[in-house]
Design an enzyme around this catalytic site. Structure first.
Site, PDB file in Angstrom:
ATOM      1  N   ASP A 170       0.860  -1.184   0.000  1.00  0.00           N
ATOM      2  CA  ASP A 170       0.000   0.000   0.000  1.00  0.00           C
ATOM      3  C   ASP A 170       0.901   1.240   0.000  1.00  0.00           C
ATOM      4  O   ASP A 170       0.754   2.124   0.844  1.00  0.00           O
ATOM      5  CB  ASP A 170      -0.947  -0.021   1.213  1.00  0.00           C
ATOM      6  N   HIS A 215      -2.666   0.489  11.813  1.00  0.00           N
ATOM      7  CA  HIS A 215      -2.301  -0.842  11.335  1.00  0.00           C
ATOM      8  C   HIS A 215      -0.819  -0.864  10.980  1.00  0.00           C
ATOM      9  O   HIS A 215      -0.199   0.177  10.812  1.00  0.00           O
ATOM     10  CB  HIS A 215      -3.134  -1.201  10.106  1.00  0.00           C
ATOM     11  N   GLN A 227      -2.814  -5.401   5.964  1.00  0.00           N
ATOM     12  CA  GLN A 227      -2.737  -4.384   7.032  1.00  0.00           C
ATOM     13  C   GLN A 227      -3.604  -4.745   8.248  1.00  0.00           C
ATOM     14  O   GLN A 227      -4.732  -4.255   8.400  1.00  0.00           O
ATOM     15  CB  GLN A 227      -3.132  -3.022   6.456  1.00  0.00           C
ATOM     16  N   ARG A 231       1.536  13.891  10.080  1.00  0.00           N
ATOM     17  CA  ARG A 231       0.233  13.737   9.451  1.00  0.00           C
ATOM     18  C   ARG A 231      -0.221  12.355   9.903  1.00  0.00           C
ATOM     19  O   ARG A 231       0.543  11.385   9.847  1.00  0.00           O
ATOM     20  CB  ARG A 231       0.378  13.813   7.940  1.00  0.00           C
ATOM     21  N   ASP A 258      -2.462   9.112   9.667  1.00  0.00           N
ATOM     22  CA  ASP A 258      -3.268   8.276   8.776  1.00  0.00           C
ATOM     23  C   ASP A 258      -4.492   7.723   9.508  1.00  0.00           C
ATOM     24  O   ASP A 258      -4.371   7.217  10.623  1.00  0.00           O
ATOM     25  CB  ASP A 258      -2.383   7.106   8.321  1.00  0.00           C
ATOM     26  N   LEU A 290      -9.057   4.192  15.386  1.00  0.00           N
ATOM     27  CA  LEU A 290      -8.364   3.400  16.407  1.00  0.00           C
ATOM     28  C   LEU A 290      -9.277   2.492  17.234  1.00  0.00           C
ATOM     29  O   LEU A 290      -9.132   1.271  17.202  1.00  0.00           O
ATOM     30  CB  LEU A 290      -7.540   4.317  17.320  1.00  0.00           C
ATOM     31  N   GLU A 299      -5.982  12.847   9.340  1.00  0.00           N
ATOM     32  CA  GLU A 299      -6.847  12.394   8.259  1.00  0.00           C
ATOM     33  C   GLU A 299      -8.124  11.921   8.943  1.00  0.00           C
ATOM     34  O   GLU A 299      -8.187  10.793   9.452  1.00  0.00           O
ATOM     35  CB  GLU A 299      -6.196  11.247   7.478  1.00  0.00           C
ATOM     36  N   ASP A 307     -22.392  26.084   3.095  1.00  0.00           N
ATOM     37  CA  ASP A 307     -23.344  25.408   3.985  1.00  0.00           C
ATOM     38  C   ASP A 307     -22.693  24.254   4.739  1.00  0.00           C
ATOM     39  O   ASP A 307     -23.081  23.925   5.859  1.00  0.00           O
ATOM     40  CB  ASP A 307     -24.550  24.875   3.191  1.00  0.00           C
TER      41      ASP A 307
HETATM   42  C1  NOJ Z   1      -5.062   6.697   3.948  1.00  0.00           C
HETATM   43  C2  NOJ Z   1      -3.871   6.933   3.089  1.00  0.00           C
HETATM   44  O1  NOJ Z   1      -3.858   8.270   2.659  1.00  0.00           O
HETATM   45  C3  NOJ Z   1      -3.946   5.929   1.961  1.00  0.00           C
HETATM   46  O2  NOJ Z   1      -3.026   6.213   0.952  1.00  0.00           O
HETATM   47  C4  NOJ Z   1      -3.764   4.555   2.546  1.00  0.00           C
HETATM   48  O3  NOJ Z   1      -3.931   3.594   1.530  1.00  0.00           O
HETATM   49  C5  NOJ Z   1      -4.772   4.278   3.655  1.00  0.00           C
HETATM   50  N1  NOJ Z   1      -4.966   5.388   4.547  1.00  0.00           N
HETATM   51  C6  NOJ Z   1      -4.363   3.097   4.497  1.00  0.00           C
HETATM   52  O4  NOJ Z   1      -3.289   3.427   5.319  1.00  0.00           O
END
Ligand code: NOJ
Length: 514
Positions: A59, A102, A159, A205, A207, A212, A246, A302
């Site tokens: 990934d 993960h 993952q 940043r 993820d 969690l 995120e 809005d």
């Molecule tokens: C969000 C990440 O931005 C993305 O690229 C990733 O595949 C997933 N989370 C899993 O970690």
């Protein structure tokens, strides 16, 4: 709250595709160091680097095998530490990507966790109590370990979900959110954070920050509690470190979890997406910044204003040009449209993010999936620096490049745009510099809407002493603005004129007045 966020503009780097210094066809950390003068010239003040840690790359590196080791294809830990140093020398901060939800299924914790014999990692992941028992409403895998149990997935099959416990527990094997094993996972993540913060990184940043605690309540309050605990540690030990989530729910992430910033993600139909990716909902594309989109700024406001008003005193909403998961904005917006969108982005509250290559309008390419990218892969192709081989990205043979590059004759290139006064790059750079040089446009200065009407243009807003107006359409638009003719024009795209209390905006124009 780290003060440096107030005038911050971030630049996201997907390390695979930014700059290859050793000719193996894939970007690397020394390549990022080489490009720091370019980055600093653009005017951004901070970087977010996608995961650059040891990984089997199923990934793109979000499947981490060792949180504390730079992936050999990108270089060494020493290289990364040098990047921190060289960035800091230029006044640039560096955020790494923290993946707390993960790991890779090849992470040593998971290899231990899979074993039949009980050990200290047995409860590091979410496992059921026997191989024939699955997990209701969640993805899982069983039959792949000597341990009798199924393990939960947090994303792809490679993952496995780390164990932060469950809020609503329906099975005996579910750990509580306040169990010692859940706390141990949280502390292990703090250990990772301290490791890199001690080496000079400036924050993370995060993820899937909302992922969690499993079966959390509607407010994600148990997950938020973990982040408040992390924030307490940061406030005490690393008060200058910044955290962006995120999550795309600032009330939960900022007010609940204590994040400094939360991304406004490209969720189908949300306010952010109506600005430029309205096509993701299917049907006609009525994106606000599309000249033919019959732009309706109210669809954005809005959704945005309640989020902004609820969180503005505690943290920042982060809007981006795009990211490594979303289509590039140039997929549907032309250069004149992109200019208006970037000018808007650089004059709104919060902390804006620019994705590498968007400053020149790199295109979303139709390429084969790589490292679990699927349709995201089109936004991950190598940076187009100049007219040398492989656009100066790499000296490798074309077939050895991480991903194919834009073959079109008019592919945008940094080298051309840096010197062309009218280029997208020069336009964005102007607005980045203007933002950073004008306190009124920093993250925390309140937004006041002066004119926004359903399906009417222009959109006019104020921040401090500055008034911004944008007309993305192909028709002239006008609006009543007291004292318009007495205001000074500070920055502009296209043309405007004023007559006493009326502001006239030519097609596709933007202005900052004072
Ligand atoms: C969000 C990440 O931005 C993305 O690229 C990733 O595949 C997933 N989370 C899993 O970690």
């Amino acid at each position: 709250m780290p003060e440096w966020l107030k005038d911050a503009v971030f630049y996201e780097i997907y390390p695979q595709s930014f700059n290859d210094s050793n000719g193996d066809g894939i970007g690397d950390i020394p390549g990022i160091i080489e490009a720091l003068n370019y980055i600093s010239d653009l005017g951004v003040s901070a970087l977010w680097i996608n995961p650059c840690f040891d990984s089997p790359f199923l990934d793109a590196g979000y499947d981490i095998r060792d949180y504390k080791k730079v992936a050999p294809r990108y270089g060494t830990n020493e290289d990364l530490i040098l990047l921190f140093k060289e960035a800091h020398r230029r006044g640039i901060k560096v955020l790494l990507d923290l993946v707390p939800g993960h790991t890779s299924d090849q992470h040593p914790w998971f290899l231990e966790s899979k074993k039949a014999e009980k050990n200290i990692y047995s409860d590091r992941y979410v496992w059921t109590s026997h191989a024939f028992e699955g997990i209701k409403d969640h993805p899982y895998i069983s039959g792949m370990s000597e341990r009798a149990g199924a393990y939960m997935l947090n994303f792809f099959a490679s993952q496995p979900a780390l164990n932060y416990g469950w809020l609503n527990r329906t099975e005996k094997w579910m750990s509580a959110a306040d169990s010692p094993e859940a706390a141990a996972t949280r502390e292990a993540m703090k250990d990772v954070m301290r490791f890199w913060l001690d080496k000079g990184c400036d924050g993370f940043r995060v993820d899937m920050a909302d992922s969690l605690v499993k079966n959390d309540d509607a407010n994600k309050s148990a997950t938020a509690a973990i982040w408040r605990n992390v924030r307490e540690m940061l406030d005490k030990e690393y008060p200058e470190a910044a955290m962006v989530s995120e999550w795309s729910n600032p009330q939960q992430a900022i007010n609940g979890g204590g994040f400094h910033m939360d991304f406004y993600l490209d969720h189908v139909g949300n306010g952010y997406n109506t600005l430029l990716r309205d096509y993701e909902k299917g049907g006609e594309d009525n994106s606000f910044f599309l000249s033919k989109g019959h732009g309706d700024i109210m669809r954005f406001l809005d959704d945005y204003l309640p989020k902004y008003n609820a969180t503005k005193d505690r943290g920042y909403i982060s809007m981006f040009t795009c990211n490594h998961d979303t289509p590039r904005p140039a997929r549907t917006l032309s250069v004149p449209e992109l200019k208006l969108f970037y000018a808007f982005l650089m004059t709104m509250p919060g902390v804006p993010f620019v994705y590498y290559g968007d400053e020149i309008g790199m295109r979303y390419l139709d390429v084969k999936t790589k490292e679990g990218g699927y349709q995201r892969t089109g936004s991950r192709t190598p940076m187009q620096w100049n007219h040398k081989d492989n656009y100066g990205f790499s000296s490798a043979a074309k077939e050895d490049l991480y991903l194919p590059m834009d073959e079109s004759e008019d592919a945008p290139v940094v080298f051309d745009q840096v010197s062309a006064p009218d280029s997208l790059y020069r336009c964005l750079r102007r607005f980045i510099h203007f933002r950073r040089n004008n306190r009124d446009l920093w993250a925390d200065i309140p937004l006041e809407i002066l004119y926004a009407e359903k399906e009417k243009l222009p959109f006019v807003y104020r921040r401090g002493s500055l008034i911004m107006a944008v007309n993305p359409s192909l028709e002239e638009q006008s609006v009543h603005l007291s004292g318009a003719s007495k205001l000074r024009r500070m920055e502009m795209i296209g043309k405007i004129r004023t007559e006493e209390d009326i502001l006239y905006m030519e097609p596709q124009s933007f202005v900052i007045l004072q």
